[in-house]
Design an enzyme around this catalytic site. Structure first.
Site, PDB file in Angstrom:
ATOM      1  N   LYS A  80       0.922  -1.252  -0.110  1.00  0.00           N
ATOM      2  CA  LYS A  80      -0.173  -0.022  -0.017  1.00  0.00           C
ATOM      3  C   LYS A  80       0.991   1.355  -0.074  1.00  0.00           C
ATOM      4  O   LYS A  80       1.848   1.494   0.850  1.00  0.00           O
ATOM      5  CB  LYS A  80      -1.014  -0.063   1.266  1.00  0.00           C
ATOM      6  CG  LYS A  80      -1.704   1.382   1.229  1.00  0.00           C
ATOM      7  CD  LYS A  80      -2.733   1.322   2.363  1.00  0.00           C
ATOM      8  CE  LYS A  80      -3.723   2.370   2.604  1.00  0.00           C
ATOM      9  NZ  LYS A  80      -4.720   2.334   3.545  1.00  0.00           N
TER      10      LYS A  80
ATOM     11  N   LYS B 165      -2.075  -1.567  -3.897  1.00  0.00           N
ATOM     12  CA  LYS B 165      -3.097  -0.364  -3.766  1.00  0.00           C
ATOM     13  C   LYS B 165      -2.137   1.012  -3.987  1.00  0.00           C
ATOM     14  O   LYS B 165      -1.201   1.058  -3.145  1.00  0.00           O
ATOM     15  CB  LYS B 165      -3.999  -0.474  -2.241  1.00  0.00           C
ATOM     16  CG  LYS B 165      -4.615   0.675  -2.198  1.00  0.00           C
ATOM     17  CD  LYS B 165      -5.480   0.692  -0.670  1.00  0.00           C
ATOM     18  CE  LYS B 165      -5.942   1.957  -0.596  1.00  0.00           C
ATOM     19  NZ  LYS B 165      -6.523   2.073   0.757  1.00  0.00           N
TER      20      LYS B 165
HETATM   21  C1  PBG Z   1      -7.534   3.330   5.583  1.00  0.00           C
HETATM   22  C2  PBG Z   1      -7.747   3.412   3.981  1.00  0.00           C
HETATM   23  C3  PBG Z   1      -7.574   4.393   3.231  1.00  0.00           C
HETATM   24  C4  PBG Z   1      -7.818   3.661   1.911  1.00  0.00           C
HETATM   25  C5  PBG Z   1      -8.501   2.411   2.474  1.00  0.00           C
HETATM   26  N1  PBG Z   1      -8.177   2.147   3.743  1.00  0.00           N
HETATM   27  C6  PBG Z   1      -6.994   5.579   3.082  1.00  0.00           C
HETATM   28  C7  PBG Z   1      -5.671   6.013   3.711  1.00  0.00           C
HETATM   29  O1  PBG Z   1      -4.830   5.063   3.792  1.00  0.00           O
HETATM   30  O2  PBG Z   1      -5.523   7.063   3.939  1.00  0.00           O
HETATM   31  C8  PBG Z   1      -8.134   4.350   0.871  1.00  0.00           C
HETATM   32  C9  PBG Z   1      -9.269   3.847  -0.317  1.00  0.00           C
HETATM   33  C10 PBG Z   1      -9.544   4.499  -1.402  1.00  0.00           C
HETATM   34  O3  PBG Z   1      -8.957   5.734  -1.745  1.00  0.00           O
HETATM   35  O4  PBG Z   1     -10.430   4.363  -2.008  1.00  0.00           O
HETATM   36  N2  PBG Z   1      -6.172   3.119   6.139  1.00  0.00           N
END
Ligand code: PBG
Length: 341
Positions: free
Chosen positions: A207, A262
């Site tokens: 991520k 992601k």
């Molecule tokens: C929380 C989380 C995030 C997303 C999914 N879980 C945001 C972040 O890490 O700030 C992003 C999902 C999206 O942008 O569609 N940790």
């Protein structure tokens, strides 16, 4: 997943690549990858109240729904054959604290929604819950803050408590999205100790610290909490690829059943590399910013909504993904259902 083509490449004019492309039926016949409804995971945003549907400004057609309406949305998902929904809470700012205690309140929005969904649908659909503290912290970070730094090991305890209450509510897939080191092992242990050894873990393994999460942070209200802050001390640097493989290897070793890359579209190389290197169930998250981008262009008439939606999702399949988390899930499922008729 696709294989490497043979070294026989053919030669014009005996070989004419366009012959296979001439008719719809021949294109169908030779198509290597297909998108199906069973590839889709649908993220839903939950808020408090009853009968409340509150649009998210930066995500057309996406609403924050009160639990009763989330259940109605899940009914549609079941009807369409979507296998999994993912739940994200837009927590009342009054319930956000530095220590994120609301995350392991069994009566919080996510747990309430999971119970309502499971009561009505049982195993007709899977429910996935994020594990990370950002919807619950007053500072908007995924972990606990000490002297301005997100501390790893104390955060693990909080994540384990969050995972256990979600499993108790009936969550099928725990999806840690926080990027703390060692969290998969810690969460696996905590689940097993509470007799949830059957609960799955889908790890947000690779991520990235991405600007494409902007609309999501509006949707759950973590942007305001985060202020101008960023998550670069725990989410990955967008310049790195090899490091993603190491993250995936660690998470698999710690017990992840499935892994995720992601964001999606700007990181398809990683989807491919992860699938090729490990051959495990691999998912991609077409995140909020990717969704917003495509919808915005479609709203202006610059792109064809349904065609770019389906093409972008098929791209994930071609890259080797076993499935995609996407805000288009309902629209894509509908489009696929009518295509089939
Ligand atoms: C929380 C989380 C995030 C997303 C999914 N879980 C945001 C972040 O890490 O700030 C992003 C999902 C999206 O942008 O569609 N940790």
């Amino acid at each position: 997943m696709a294989t490497t083509p043979s070294t026989y490449l053919g030669r014009f004019p005996t070989t004419r690549m366009r012959r296979n492309r001439r008719f719809a039926w021949s294109r169908e016949l030779v198509r290597e990858n297909r998108l199906s409804v069973s590839d889709l995971i649908w993220p839903l945003f939950i808020r408090d109240g009853r009968g409340v549907r509150e649009p998210v400004a930066s995500m057309p057609q996406v609403d924050r729904l009160s639990v009763d309406l989330v259940v109605e949305a899940v009914a549609e998902a079941v009807e369409l054959g979507i296998p999994v929904v993912a739940l994200f809470p837009a927590t009342d700012p009054a319930k956000k604290t530095p220590g994120a205690e609301e995350a392991w309140n069994p009566e919080n929005l996510v747990c309430t929604a999971v119970r309502a969904i499971k009561e009505r649908f049982g195993q007709k659909i899977g429910v996935l819950c994020d594990v990370a503290l950002d919807p619950y912290t007053s500072h908007g970070h995924d972990g606990l803050l000490e002297n301005g730094y997100v501390v790893n090991d104390p955060t693990l305890d909080a994540l384990c408590k969050q995972a256990v209450v979600q499993a108790e509510a009936g969550c099928d897939i725990i999806a840690p999205s926080d990027m703390m080191d060692g969290r998969i092992g810690a969460v696996r242990n905590a689940l097993d100790e509470h007799n949830f050894e059957q609960v799955l873990i889908m790890s947000y393994a690779a991520k990235y610290a991405s600007a494409f999460y902007g609309p999501f942070r509006d949707a759950v209200g973590s942007a305001a909490s985060l202020g101008g802050g960023d998550k670069k001390t725990y989410q990955m640097d967008p310049g790195n690829g090899d490091e993603a493989l190491r993250e995936v290897a660690l998470d698999l070793d710690e017990g992840a059943d499935m892994v995720m890359v992601k964001p999606g579209m700007p990181y398809l190389d990683l989807v491919w590399r992860v699938k090729a290197a490990f051959g495990v169930p691999t998912f991609a998250y077409q995140v909020s910013g990717e969704y917003a981008m495509l919808c915005a262009a479609a709203q202006r008439g610059w792109l064809d909504h349904d065609r770019v939606m389906l093409e972008s999702l098929l791209g994930f399949k071609r890259a080797g993904a076993d499935g995609v988390l996407t805000y288009f899930a309902r629209d894509a499922a509908r489009a696929l259902a009518t295509q089939g008729k």
